[in-house]
Design an enzyme around this catalytic site. Structure first.
Site, mmCIF file in Angstrom:
data_model
loop_
_atom_site.group_PDB
_atom_site.id
_atom_site.type_symbol
_atom_site.label_atom_id
_atom_site.label_comp_id
_atom_site.label_asym_id
_atom_site.label_seq_id
_atom_site.Cartn_x
_atom_site.Cartn_y
_atom_site.Cartn_z
ATOM 1 N N LYS A 1 0.861 -1.198 0.000
ATOM 2 C CA LYS A 1 0.000 0.000 0.000
ATOM 3 C C LYS A 1 0.887 1.235 0.000
ATOM 4 O O LYS A 1 1.736 1.408 0.880
ATOM 5 C CB LYS A 1 -0.894 0.008 1.245
ATOM 6 N N ARG B 1 -11.542 -2.122 7.197
ATOM 7 C CA ARG B 1 -12.369 -3.040 6.394
ATOM 8 C C ARG B 1 -13.809 -3.016 6.882
ATOM 9 O O ARG B 1 -14.742 -2.960 6.111
ATOM 10 C CB ARG B 1 -11.843 -4.466 6.507
ATOM 11 N N THR C 1 -12.146 -11.511 -6.481
ATOM 12 C CA THR C 1 -13.536 -11.377 -6.016
ATOM 13 C C THR C 1 -13.988 -12.661 -5.348
ATOM 14 O O THR C 1 -13.493 -13.742 -5.675
ATOM 15 C CB THR C 1 -14.477 -11.037 -7.187
ATOM 16 N N HIS C 2 -14.927 -12.508 -4.396
ATOM 17 C CA HIS C 2 -15.590 -13.684 -3.803
ATOM 18 C C HIS C 2 -17.026 -13.771 -4.295
ATOM 19 O O HIS C 2 -17.785 -14.622 -3.856
ATOM 20 C CB HIS C 2 -15.600 -13.561 -2.278
ATOM 21 N N ARG D 1 -4.538 -6.611 -11.067
ATOM 22 C CA ARG D 1 -5.541 -7.237 -10.191
ATOM 23 C C ARG D 1 -6.817 -6.422 -10.349
ATOM 24 O O ARG D 1 -6.808 -5.199 -10.182
ATOM 25 C CB ARG D 1 -5.105 -7.194 -8.729
ATOM 26 N N ASP E 1 -1.194 -2.270 -4.288
ATOM 27 C CA ASP E 1 -2.621 -2.188 -3.950
ATOM 28 C C ASP E 1 -3.157 -0.822 -4.380
ATOM 29 O O ASP E 1 -2.409 0.162 -4.428
ATOM 30 C CB ASP E 1 -2.833 -2.322 -2.439
ATOM 31 N N GLN F 1 -10.120 -0.814 -9.845
ATOM 32 C CA GLN F 1 -11.356 -1.007 -9.070
ATOM 33 C C GLN F 1 -12.576 -0.752 -9.953
ATOM 34 O O GLN F 1 -12.752 0.354 -10.475
ATOM 35 C CB GLN F 1 -11.369 -0.022 -7.892
ATOM 36 N N LYS G 1 -13.529 -5.031 -7.001
ATOM 37 C CA LYS G 1 -14.619 -4.050 -6.980
ATOM 38 C C LYS G 1 -14.143 -2.721 -6.395
ATOM 39 O O LYS G 1 -14.544 -1.650 -6.857
ATOM 40 C CB LYS G 1 -15.778 -4.575 -6.133
ATOM 41 N N GLY G 2 -13.297 -2.784 -5.375
ATOM 42 C CA GLY G 2 -12.859 -1.577 -4.662
ATOM 43 C C GLY G 2 -13.542 -1.526 -3.304
ATOM 44 O O GLY G 2 -14.773 -1.526 -3.230
HETATM 45 P P1 FDA Z 1 -18.864 -9.164 -2.272
HETATM 46 O O1 FDA Z 1 -18.430 -8.208 -1.225
HETATM 47 O O2 FDA Z 1 -20.194 -8.998 -2.868
HETATM 48 O O3 FDA Z 1 -18.696 -10.594 -1.679
HETATM 49 C C1 FDA Z 1 -19.253 -11.734 -2.339
HETATM 50 C C2 FDA Z 1 -19.501 -12.825 -1.316
HETATM 51 O O4 FDA Z 1 -18.278 -13.261 -0.758
HETATM 52 C C3 FDA Z 1 -20.349 -12.386 -0.130
HETATM 53 O O5 FDA Z 1 -21.711 -12.483 -0.397
HETATM 54 C C4 FDA Z 1 -19.895 -13.356 0.931
HETATM 55 O O6 FDA Z 1 -20.533 -14.586 0.779
HETATM 56 C C5 FDA Z 1 -18.432 -13.545 0.618
HETATM 57 N N1 FDA Z 1 -17.557 -12.651 1.351
HETATM 58 C C6 FDA Z 1 -16.920 -11.571 0.855
HETATM 59 N N2 FDA Z 1 -16.150 -11.015 1.786
HETATM 60 C C7 FDA Z 1 -16.322 -11.746 2.893
HETATM 61 C C8 FDA Z 1 -15.770 -11.699 4.197
HETATM 62 N N3 FDA Z 1 -14.874 -10.771 4.527
HETATM 63 N N4 FDA Z 1 -16.153 -12.620 5.094
HETATM 64 C C9 FDA Z 1 -17.034 -13.582 4.767
HETATM 65 N N5 FDA Z 1 -17.564 -13.684 3.547
HETATM 66 C C10 FDA Z 1 -17.201 -12.791 2.626
HETATM 67 N N6 FDA Z 1 -9.927 -3.431 -2.765
HETATM 68 C C11 FDA Z 1 -9.322 -2.258 -3.054
HETATM 69 O O7 FDA Z 1 -9.970 -1.213 -3.031
HETATM 70 N N7 FDA Z 1 -7.997 -2.228 -3.350
HETATM 71 C C12 FDA Z 1 -7.233 -3.366 -3.398
HETATM 72 O O8 FDA Z 1 -6.035 -3.280 -3.681
HETATM 73 C C13 FDA Z 1 -7.871 -4.598 -3.087
HETATM 74 N N8 FDA Z 1 -7.174 -5.757 -3.096
HETATM 75 C C14 FDA Z 1 -7.855 -6.959 -2.964
HETATM 76 C C15 FDA Z 1 -7.176 -8.166 -3.102
HETATM 77 C C16 FDA Z 1 -7.855 -9.346 -3.070
HETATM 78 C C17 FDA Z 1 -7.113 -10.631 -3.258
HETATM 79 C C18 FDA Z 1 -9.269 -9.360 -2.878
HETATM 80 C C19 FDA Z 1 -10.052 -10.630 -2.891
HETATM 81 C C20 FDA Z 1 -9.930 -8.183 -2.693
HETATM 82 C C21 FDA Z 1 -9.238 -6.974 -2.704
HETATM 83 N N9 FDA Z 1 -9.888 -5.770 -2.506
HETATM 84 C C22 FDA Z 1 -9.239 -4.591 -2.778
HETATM 85 C C23 FDA Z 1 -11.259 -5.756 -1.938
HETATM 86 C C24 FDA Z 1 -12.305 -5.741 -3.026
HETATM 87 O O9 FDA Z 1 -12.285 -4.512 -3.691
HETATM 88 C C25 FDA Z 1 -13.702 -5.944 -2.433
HETATM 89 O O10 FDA Z 1 -13.993 -4.896 -1.550
HETATM 90 C C26 FDA Z 1 -13.888 -7.246 -1.702
HETATM 91 O O11 FDA Z 1 -13.270 -8.298 -2.356
HETATM 92 C C27 FDA Z 1 -15.381 -7.559 -1.596
HETATM 93 O O12 FDA Z 1 -15.964 -7.633 -2.872
HETATM 94 P P2 FDA Z 1 -16.317 -9.008 -3.630
HETATM 95 O O13 FDA Z 1 -16.035 -8.823 -5.065
HETATM 96 O O14 FDA Z 1 -15.584 -10.128 -2.975
HETATM 97 O O15 FDA Z 1 -17.868 -9.141 -3.525
#
Ligand code: FDA
Length: 303
Positions: free
Chosen positions: A91, A279, A218-219, A176, A125, A155, A179-180
């Protein structure tokens, strides 16, 4: 967002540190480099790659930024020494962006040079939108200086992201895509789930069209599925999936079993409190999920 999530976010600063630590424990390797090393070794044993993040951000003094850089040099030494399959995530506000751009530039260059000498990749990041221009600028400078072992994060929440892909297309960047995590105003960011998802898919398409290596971070199962459709037929060396430590581990294992590269983000360090609170606070929906996930692990089920 549900009322319960809002209530949680408002209450968080009043929650005792020990409880915050408990809630966020599954998402953090631990306070020491040894914790990170052990976590990465366990992930590697499961066929998963890792990216190691030294917790800490928004430093206020140059000495703090230098201390973070030292921690990264130690982490690089450990990863290379143990031949672990991991890179690092950095970061820029932890390296002084926000207090002294030149200091940040110089610390980042030293970390990237050290990593290059050890054959390790560095992911920069992406933080809140006030950092985006400087982050892209420093990334471009490194690439202009011949550094190939460095990549960026884009993002899909930000409306500018597709234009950013166009601006850095000449570098064929290693990106990478996420969403952000930062809450951004509607003037510059998509607010609804569908718009953010839509921009994610469009950005992924644009990056793959440019033959960029993409880390799909993403998850979100809907996005995982759309991404799987898009990478079908591509070699393993064209993309990877990325997830956070402690999140959707079973899905991560399935992706590995299906033959995809899967990297886990492994944060460690004694600045866990700031990371956990940020977070939880900055993305209220994530806060609710974090709390629920953690409470389910802590409170034994009845019956
Ligand atoms: P979403 O938040 O909709 O999650 C989808 C599903 O995953 C949820 O419904 C839940 O089931 C599960 N889930 C997600 N998070 C969970 C948790 N903490 N605990 C339990 N279940 C959970 N952002 C950024 O701004 N700058 C960056 O550099 C990064 N770097 C980064 C690296 C990596 C490897 C990841 C996976 C993510 C990031 N992020 C990030 C964060 C990213 O922008 C985002 O905020 C989160 O991944 C959550 O968004 P999702 O796409 O996972 O979808």
């Amino acid at each position: 967002m549900r009322v319960a999530d809002w209530a949680l976010v408002r209450l968080l600063p009043a929650v005792p540190r020990a409880v915050v630590q408990l809630l966020s424990a599954p998402y953090i390797a631990g306070p020491t480099l040894e914790d990170a090393r052990r976590t990465v070794a366990a992930l590697n044993a499961e066929g998963k790659l890792a990216t190691v993040d030294v917790l800490g951000e928004k430093v206020r003094r140059p000495a703090e930024a230098e201390a973070v850089a030292s921690s990264y040099h130690a982490a690089l030494d450990a990863l290379a020494g143990d031949r672990l399959d991991a890179n690092i995530s950095v970061k820029l506000t932890a390296l002084g962006l926000g207090i002294d751009l030149d200091l940040c530039r110089s610390l980042l260059a030293t970390v990237v040079a050290d990593a290059a000498a050890r054959g390790i990749f560095v992911r920069i990041d992406m933080e809140h939108s006030a950092c985006t221009d400087d982050t892209l600028r420093l990334y471009r400078e490194l690439r202009a200086a011949g550094r190939e072992n460095v990549g960026i994060v884009l993002q899909s929440r930000l409306q500018r992201t597709l234009a950013d892909v166009g601006d850095i297309a000449d570098l064929r960047p290693n990106v990478r895509l996420c969403k952000g995590i930062y809450v951004e105003p509607p003037t510059i960011a998509y607010q609804g789930r569908d718009a953010i998802r839509g921009n994610f898919v469009q950005t992924l398409d644009a990056l793959l069209e440019l033959d960029c290596y993409v880390g799909v971070a993403t998850h979100d199962e809907w996005l995982v599925e759309r991404s799987l459709e898009r990478v079908e037929g591509l070699g393993r060396d064209c993309y990877e999936f990325q997830m956070l430590l402690g999140v959707r581990e079973r899905r991560a294992t399935e992706l590995v079993a299906a033959g995809h590269r899967l990297r886990v983000y492994v944060p460690y360090g004694d600045r866990w409190y700031e990371y956990s609170l940020r977070r939880l606070q900055e993305n209220p929906a994530l806060a609710g999920m974090l709390a629920k996930a953690a409470v389910l692990r802590v409170v034994p089920r009845r019956g």
